[in-house]
Design an enzyme around this catalytic site. Structure first.
Site, PDB file in Angstrom:
ATOM      1  N   HIS A  47      -4.536  -4.667   0.410  1.00  0.00           N
ATOM      2  CA  HIS A  47      -4.404  -3.615  -0.600  1.00  0.00           C
ATOM      3  C   HIS A  47      -4.364  -4.171  -2.030  1.00  0.00           C
ATOM      4  CE1 HIS A  47      -3.084  -0.123  -2.808  1.00  0.00           C
ATOM      5  NE2 HIS A  47      -1.914  -0.679  -3.053  1.00  0.00           N
ATOM      6  N   HIS A  71       1.251  -5.979  -7.900  1.00  0.00           N
ATOM      7  CA  HIS A  71       1.797  -4.681  -8.277  1.00  0.00           C
ATOM      8  C   HIS A  71       2.767  -4.089  -7.267  1.00  0.00           C
ATOM      9  CE1 HIS A  71      -1.325  -2.675  -5.748  1.00  0.00           C
ATOM     10  NE2 HIS A  71      -0.462  -1.680  -5.737  1.00  0.00           N
ATOM     11  N   GLU A  75       8.353  -3.726  -5.416  1.00  0.00           N
ATOM     12  CA  GLU A  75       8.733  -2.538  -4.669  1.00  0.00           C
ATOM     13  C   GLU A  75       9.026  -2.873  -3.206  1.00  0.00           C
ATOM     14  OE1 GLU A  75       9.285   0.229  -5.858  1.00  0.00           O
ATOM     15  OE2 GLU A  75       9.215   1.648  -4.189  1.00  0.00           O
ATOM     16  N   ASP A  76       8.163  -3.682  -2.622  1.00  0.00           N
ATOM     17  CA  ASP A  76       8.188  -3.831  -1.169  1.00  0.00           C
ATOM     18  C   ASP A  76       8.697  -5.174  -0.663  1.00  0.00           C
ATOM     19  OD1 ASP A  76       7.060  -1.346  -1.105  1.00  0.00           O
ATOM     20  OD2 ASP A  76       4.997  -2.071  -0.983  1.00  0.00           O
ATOM     21  N   ASP A 143      -5.106   1.436  -7.943  1.00  0.00           N
ATOM     22  CA  ASP A 143      -4.229   1.536  -6.783  1.00  0.00           C
ATOM     23  C   ASP A 143      -4.520   2.839  -6.031  1.00  0.00           C
ATOM     24  OD1 ASP A 143      -1.740   0.954  -5.227  1.00  0.00           O
ATOM     25  OD2 ASP A 143      -0.942   2.666  -6.335  1.00  0.00           O
ATOM     26  N   ASP A 263     -31.186  21.476  -8.517  1.00  0.00           N
ATOM     27  CA  ASP A 263     -32.511  21.340  -9.098  1.00  0.00           C
ATOM     28  C   ASP A 263     -32.507  20.736 -10.493  1.00  0.00           C
ATOM     29  OD1 ASP A 263     -34.044  21.975  -7.051  1.00  0.00           O
ATOM     30  OD2 ASP A 263     -34.395  24.071  -7.607  1.00  0.00           O
TER      31      ASP A 263
HETATM   32 MN    MN Z   1      -0.084  -0.043  -4.282  1.00  0.00          MN
END
Ligand code: MN
Length: 723
Positions: A47, A71, A75-76, A143, A263
């Site tokens: 990711h 990034h 957070e993780d 993201d 068209d």
């Molecule tokens: Mn992310």
């Protein structure tokens, strides 16, 4: 994926240091995410790596690409922002921090189902208001793009929610920033999940006609190319791809069929320079009849986001309308990547004008200027006083976005949510923590109001010195509440308030009736009721009852006593008009001439009048030329020293360490001098009495500072002393 894959996407122009930075960030992210996996089962690193690739393809600078790789680590993973500062420097770390904050805000938001609901616009503004580096938004867009590309791993309800948000929030942001490549892909991906049947049908229709379409477009390109070559114009011509969502929107907007939109073919013509753009336009117009009203010259007048191009539409072969865009390669790059072009890697030394213009444009976006763009115009067509710098965007506990003027408090928020919530507000939590009711809210805050079962607002909320209320809406509602109370209650409250105020101000010789008279009330109770409802505030009372210095009064008196003659001894009048002092006029009466209304910092000149003191004109005032040079004098704007009044005050407090220091701090904040301070402590009951002389500007300032001292911990009473 691997480092080698990513490296292949990095701009060729990156220096070895740039490459090394991105590589370090890559390895750091691989390590940090370890064996984490995405919903799809892929290793998590795929990711951030994909996000970085999107940004590298936009040819953004190495720090942005590094931040993109990192990034999600804050957070993780156990990695913290301070660790990133240590490792990659403040710039990269603060971008990661910014993306993390946007993530939180997105999680909190519960957006209304109707795309036209103004709350959605507020949310977009909240996102921009929260970042101080637009590259953070670029990372967020990349993201979101990768998340949309891999959305099929999600549950159907999540797919719907994320797609809706993409269409309502992120695609318009990409549009505002001019990053059309991302905007179109986001829109088509979101549309695919939101209207799967229509999407599939339209896709099939497109495929079915591809051959015919390509044949037609190729013929047209051939014709145009031959003609351009005959005129010695080198050009690259391509058909413009059609985006499903934009066809669909056009069908909806114009109420036309798929065929009618379909068209309309589009051509893009890239030529070497600007003269060739106009020459190519002439060639196209000589081949096919132009459709009136469809010509736009965005080269002469670029769009706000720097977009430049010539647009025209002609009647092509078989009577089919043909849209033609003509521009240079540089213009074409900007058209695709918009604001991202600003951070493209380039040699640092070259100063170029285009770069300056881009910064200019960025400012105008951030200033919420007007902007014309499909999907973005409504979003930006907001009045000047709605500039987001002057607003804060906060959440209700349910994730609804509420926008308020900057400096708003939980009480303003409560009244904004519901008048009744305002009346019953007794406390507030911001981001889950109890705060005082005069706290200034910040963008991104989630605010929860604690209410009493019944009861009304506090009269303190109306006190202008206490900063409980910022919005006039809340103030009006509070006053209305008090007005509806029974008159007797308001009179009682007003009497208590007046009594306290007069005591505080050390005014004991006036009756309530006399004070009422100062406000023009014949009936004392009417006056007290107005005080009780808050229509008249304690600060108003202070202003009327304390006859502190009034320079304007002095001036008025001087006028009434006959205007002083220049060559006569002067009555002492400060040369002061509207609080502005003019230097060089000594004790002469000064007046601003009405013909040119001079104001600082205008260049000014004085003219000695017969009997009306010195009149001050702007130097460029046409009347000055006609005046007698002999009587001109030099004048300047002077610092106007505020006229100060000396006021004695007395503070009673339970003694404690640091008490005097806290009081001095209050005075410092107000820039008030204190003299002759003395403190006496009575041992027995531990009471301290502090007396001091203050130099204050006016009654309002005195009143405010008395309130503030009263709020210092352990202070029991503070009042002005007579004498
Ligand atoms: Mn992310």
């Amino acid at each position: 994926m691997s480092w080698d894959t990513l490296r292949g996407h990095l701009p060729k122009s990156y220096s070895p240091q740039d490459q090394a930075l991105v590589r370090r960030a890559y390895e750091y992210a691989v390590e940090a995410h370890g064996d984490q996996r995405r919903k799809s089962g892929e290793p998590y690193i795929v990711h951030p790596e994909s996000v970085a690739t999107v940004l590298a393809d936009l040819r953004l600078d190495a720090r942005t690409v590094a931040a993109a790789l990192l990034h999600d680590v804050a957070e993780d993973t156990p990695i913290t922002i301070p660790m990133l500062i240590e490792e990659f420097g403040a710039e990269v770390a603060s971008m990661v921090d910014g993306v993390t904050k946007l993530e939180h805000v997105s999680d909190m938001a519960a957006l209304p189902a109707d795309s036209r609901d103004p709350k959605i616009e507020s949310f977009r503004k909240m996102l921009l208001a929260m970042v101080n580096d637009v590259r953070v938004v670029l990372i967020k867009l990349a993201d979101r793009l990768h998340n949309m590309r891999t959305l099929n791993a999600m549950q159907p309800d999540k797919q719907q929610r994320i797609s809706r948000e993409t269409l309502d929030v992120y695609a318009p942001l990409a549009s505002v920033l001019g990053i059309y490549a991302i905007k179109w892909e986001l829109e088509d991906l979101a549309f695919r999940y939101l209207e799967p049947d229509t999407y599939v049908k339209m896709k099939a229709e497109l495929a079915e006609r591809r051959e015919e379409r390509e044949g037609y477009v190729n013929t047209v390109i051939q014709t145009l190319r031959t003609e351009l070559t005959r005129h010695n114009i080198q050009a690259t011509i391509s058909g413009r791809p059609k985006h499903i969502y934009s066809i669909w929107r056009k069908m909806k907007r114009k109420g036309v069929t798929f065929d009618q939109v379909y068209d309309q073919h589009g051509l893009r013509v890239i030529v070497q320079d600007i003269p060739d753009c106009y020459a190519a336009l002439g060639v196209a117009h000589s081949l096919w009849r132009p459709i009136p009203g469809e010509f736009d010259d965005y080269i002469a007048s670029p769009k706000e986001n720097q977009y430049q191009s010539l647009h025209t539409a002609v009647v092509g072969p078989n009577g089919r309308p043909l849209e033609v865009q003509i521009r240079t390669p540089e213009m074409d790059r900007i058209a695709d990547v918009g604001i991202a072009a600003h951070w493209r890697y380039k040699s640092q030394t070259r100063h170029d004008e285009a770069y300056e213009r881009k910064i200019q444009w960025l400012r105008s976006v951030l200033d919420w200027g007007q902007q014309e763009h499909a999907g973005g115009s409504e979003f930006l067509a907001t009045a000047r006083d709605e500039l987001f710098k002057d607003r804060v965007y906060v959440f209700t506990p349910a994730g609804e976005v509420i926008d308020l003027p900057a400096g708003s408090t939980p009480i303003d928020f409560a009244y904004r949510v519901h008048t009744d919530i305002g009346h019953r507000c007794r406390g507030a939590k911001v981001r889950g923590k109890l705060v005082s009711l005069d706290t200034s809210l910040q963008s991104g805050d989630q605010v929860e109001i604690l209410t009493a079962k019944r009861g009304g607002p506090s009269r303190d909320w109306l006190n202008p010195h206490l900063n409980y209320v910022k919005t006039s809406r809340a103030r009006t509602k509070i006053r209305q509440w008090f007005k509806q109370q029974n008159r007797d209650e308001n009179i009682t409250a007003g009497r208590e308030l007046l009594e306290r105020e007069l005591h505080r101000l050390g005014v004991e010789h006036m009756t309530y009736g006399e004070v009422a008279g100062l406000f023009g009330y014949q009936n004392q109770d009417d006056f007290l009721a107005e005080l009780g409802t808050g229509d008249i505030t304690s600060a108003d009372v202070a202003k009327r009852v304390l006859n502190l210095n009034k320079p304007e009064e002095a001036l008025k008196e001087a006028h009434q006593e006959g205007l002083p003659q220049v060559d006569q001894p002067q009555k002492r009048v400060e040369p002061k008009v509207d609080g502005i002092k003019v230097q060089g006029t000594g004790n002469l009466l000064t007046m601003m001439s009405r013909c040119c209304n001079p104001m600082p910092p205008d260049e000014i000149v004085g003219f000695v009048t017969r009997g009306r003191g010195v009149s001050v004109h702007r130097q460029d005032c046409p009347n000055v030329l006609r005046l007698d040079r002999e009587r001109m004098i030099r004048v300047d704007w002077g610092e106007s020293p505020p006229q100060l009044s000396r006021v004695k005050i007395r503070v009673m407090a339970y003694d404690r360490a640091g008490l005097l220091k806290d009081i001095v701090e209050v005075l410092d904040l107000e820039n008030i001098n204190m003299e002759d301070a003395s403190a006496v402590t009575a041992r027995r009951d531990n009471l301290a009495m502090i007396t001091a002389t203050l130099e204050v500007r006016d009654a309002e300032q005195l009143d405010r500072v008395l309130y503030k001292i009263n709020q210092v911990q352990n202070v029991r009473e503070v009042r002005r002393q007579k004498g």
